[in-house]
Scaffold this motif. Structure first.
Motif, mmCIF file in Angstrom:
data_model
loop_
_atom_site.group_PDB
_atom_site.id
_atom_site.type_symbol
_atom_site.label_atom_id
_atom_site.label_comp_id
_atom_site.label_asym_id
_atom_site.label_seq_id
_atom_site.Cartn_x
_atom_site.Cartn_y
_atom_site.Cartn_z
ATOM 1 N N PHE A 149 0.706 -1.097 0.177
ATOM 2 C CA PHE A 149 0.055 0.011 0.000
ATOM 3 C C PHE A 149 0.839 1.212 0.185
ATOM 4 O O PHE A 149 0.552 2.191 -0.772
ATOM 5 C CB PHE A 149 -0.966 0.205 1.261
ATOM 6 C CG PHE A 149 -1.581 1.249 1.360
ATOM 7 C CD1 PHE A 149 -3.083 1.401 0.674
ATOM 8 C CD2 PHE A 149 -1.438 2.297 2.209
ATOM 9 C CE1 PHE A 149 -3.870 2.415 0.826
ATOM 10 C CE2 PHE A 149 -2.174 3.423 2.183
ATOM 11 C CZ PHE A 149 -3.320 3.498 1.544
ATOM 12 N N TYR A 151 1.016 4.496 -2.176
ATOM 13 C CA TYR A 151 0.506 5.692 -1.571
ATOM 14 C C TYR A 151 1.424 6.887 -1.990
ATOM 15 O O TYR A 151 1.039 7.889 -2.176
ATOM 16 C CB TYR A 151 0.078 5.434 -0.037
ATOM 17 C CG TYR A 151 -0.466 6.621 0.560
ATOM 18 C CD1 TYR A 151 -1.738 7.080 0.350
ATOM 19 C CD2 TYR A 151 0.229 7.551 1.466
ATOM 20 C CE1 TYR A 151 -2.583 8.030 1.184
ATOM 21 C CE2 TYR A 151 -0.466 8.371 2.284
ATOM 22 C CZ TYR A 151 -1.769 8.597 2.125
ATOM 23 O OH TYR A 151 -2.171 9.573 2.699
ATOM 24 N N THR A 166 -2.312 0.785 -4.465
ATOM 25 C CA THR A 166 -3.304 0.765 -3.426
ATOM 26 C C THR A 166 -4.543 0.154 -3.536
ATOM 27 O O THR A 166 -4.758 -0.656 -2.398
ATOM 28 C CB THR A 166 -3.534 2.489 -2.953
ATOM 29 O OG1 THR A 166 -4.206 2.878 -4.280
ATOM 30 C CG2 THR A 166 -2.222 3.072 -2.817
ATOM 31 N N MET A 210 -5.892 1.722 5.443
ATOM 32 C CA MET A 210 -5.597 1.854 4.073
ATOM 33 C C MET A 210 -6.968 2.667 3.591
ATOM 34 O O MET A 210 -6.442 3.570 2.713
ATOM 35 C CB MET A 210 -5.319 0.771 3.400
ATOM 36 C CG MET A 210 -4.180 -0.003 4.017
ATOM 37 S SD MET A 210 -3.522 -1.362 3.075
ATOM 38 C CE MET A 210 -4.758 -2.504 3.402
ATOM 39 N N ASP A 264 -6.313 6.167 1.955
ATOM 40 C CA ASP A 264 -6.727 6.238 0.331
ATOM 41 C C ASP A 264 -7.848 7.204 0.078
ATOM 42 O O ASP A 264 -7.793 7.696 -0.923
ATOM 43 C CB ASP A 264 -7.028 4.767 0.157
ATOM 44 C CG ASP A 264 -6.910 4.958 -1.553
ATOM 45 O OD1 ASP A 264 -5.902 5.012 -2.307
ATOM 46 O OD2 ASP A 264 -8.122 4.306 -2.256
ATOM 47 N N ARG A 317 -7.090 10.391 -1.597
ATOM 48 C CA ARG A 317 -6.140 10.329 -2.853
ATOM 49 C C ARG A 317 -6.374 11.409 -3.751
ATOM 50 O O ARG A 317 -5.234 11.860 -4.387
ATOM 51 C CB ARG A 317 -6.442 8.859 -3.312
ATOM 52 C CG ARG A 317 -5.561 8.884 -4.865
ATOM 53 C CD ARG A 317 -5.886 7.450 -5.497
ATOM 54 N NE ARG A 317 -6.873 6.490 -4.894
ATOM 55 C CZ ARG A 317 -8.134 6.192 -5.492
ATOM 56 N NH1 ARG A 317 -8.081 6.319 -6.388
ATOM 57 N NH2 ARG A 317 -8.761 5.267 -4.720
#
Length: 429
Positions: A207, A211, A225, A251, A255, A258
């Protein structure tokens, strides 16, 4: 007229692009299944490339199959069987071994290629790569190479070692799995907990590479990811323990930011400057209850605590509403159960936000006495930020320059360069 299970042949360039996308999205899953079917990492890798070469030729004439992943697995398996037969004809002493491999590969039935079985293969492969008979370093290196598809150079940088050394480590790990006949399977329920920590570490490493990439032109690699979250979801279904919940929540919450972390030019947008309406509320709504469940279990660990920190950010509608004191407190607990220079650095940054840049600077300077931190660009960037906020621009410039020497990712380098120029301009006034 199209056949029911084929799509119309595409223009060659469109097909190449489509196959390129399928390679990005499916190659590691196809490889995992080929390793299960063939029982050999190197043979499966060769078969994977043979299958994609065949796809380029055959799909151009016949159109793309409805299920490209199953087509690639099936084609790769038959290509491998052909290769084994050819080698056996030229090398008699390999015949017995080769024909045993052929028999095993051919024995797999259609049910071994169904969607559910193939979907589980990546988890099987992770648990195989993380077998306790391998060293932790070998487990991580092998999983990142075979399951995640990172290059040997990328993994070597993550481990602060050389590519040849890392390559040897991977070769030895593969040999050990083959020679010891380590089973390619998800362990029984009673064995799962002891194998879990390394698997969680590997998924989070995957991840993190997506990331914030260690190098390259882009900060985010979304396919990595997504893959890490997908794997953790599968693991959560298999083993809904607190730390699995914690990692999945961590996560999802990270995320969720993002789309706000970079601008249209791909430049970094700091957390305090992000447009929070761009944060993915669906991921936040899924992640927050998982954090609560993990913490309420009272059997939580470092991933759950990091998820709790991410949750504090997620719950703040504006940057100035962030509860930095709560974040500092969570880092205190995290540093006690999993002390590391990186945790201490993150805590120092949180202290600088809660108590002011002078308090943060004192902690960062203390950490930079550690030799490993001196090679870590984010430690120098954190020091530079504290100095900039204290208006000590000449010292900040030195630290930004040091961070720039060590940073390898293009967006981070552009960000540091901009900060450096800002400080130089302010110094001239």
């Amino acid at each position: 007229m199209d056949t029911p299970d084929k799509k119309t042949p595409a223009h060659p360039k469109d097909l190449q692009n489509e196959i390129g996308q399928i390679y990005q999205q499916e190659s590691r899953r196809v490889l995992a299944t080929l390793i299960r079917l063939l029982g050999d990492f190197d043979l499966a890798e060769e078969a994977l490339h043979e299958a994609f070469s065949a796809a380029l030729k055959q799909w151009a004439k016949e159109g793309m199959p409805e299920n490209p992943r199953a087509w690639l697995v099936s084609t790769g398996r038959f290509k491998a069987i052909d290769q084994i037969r050819k080698k056996a004809r030229f090398n008699d002493h390999l015949s017995e071994l080769s024909y045993a491999a052929i028999a095993e590969a051919e024995a797999n039935t259609a049910s071994d290629l169904d969607e559910l079985t193939i979907a589980d293969d990546q988890l099987r492969l992770i648990f195989t790569c993380c077998h306790p008979s391998l060293s932790v370093e070998a487990q991580l290196a092998l999983t990142l190479r075979e399951v995640c598809g990172l290059t040997t150079e990328q993994i070597a940088r993550a481990f602060l070692t050389t590519a040849p050394t890392l390559a040897q480590r991977i070769v030895r790990a593969k040999s050990k799995i083959r020679d010891a006949k380590i089973p390619y399977e998800i362990p029984e329920q009673k064995q799962l907990p002891e194998r879990l920590n390394t698997v969680l570490d590997v998924i989070y490493l995957l991840f993190n590479e997506g990331y914030s990439a260690t190098d390259g032109e882009h900060m985010v690699q979304s396919e990595l990811t997504r893959e890490a979250i997908h794997l953790c979801r599968q693991l959560h279904e298999l083993l809904p323990q607190p730390e699995v919940k914690g990692l999945l929540a961590l996560m999802l919450l990270q995320d969720s930011r993002r789309n706000a972390r970079t601008n249209a030019e791909g430049d970094i947008v700091l957390l305090q400057n992000q447009d929070r309406t761009l944060w993915d509320q669906e991921q936040i709504n899924e992640g927050l209850p998982l954090v609560t469940q993990a913490l309420e279990s009272r059997r939580f660990g470092p991933f759950s605590l990091q998820a709790a920190i991410a949750a504090v950010h997620a719950e703040a509608n504006r940057s100035d509403l962030t509860d930095w004191n709560q974040i500092v407190g969570l880092y205190d607990v995290l540093a006690r159960i999993q002390p590391s220079p990186v945790v201490s650095l993150n805590q120092a940054v949180a202290v600088s936000m809660a108590q002011g840049p002078a308090a943060g600077l004192e902690r960062v300077e203390s950490l930079l006495r550690d030799k490993s931190m001196q090679e870590y660009h984010l430690a120098h960037a954190a020091k530079a930020d504290c100095l900039r906020r204290l208006e000590n621009y000449s010292a900040a410039i030195e630290s930004y320059q040091q961070a720039l020497k060590l940073a390898k990712q293009a967006p981070e380098r552009r960000f540091l360069q901009t900060r450096l120029q800002d400080c130089e301009n302010l110094l001239r006034k």
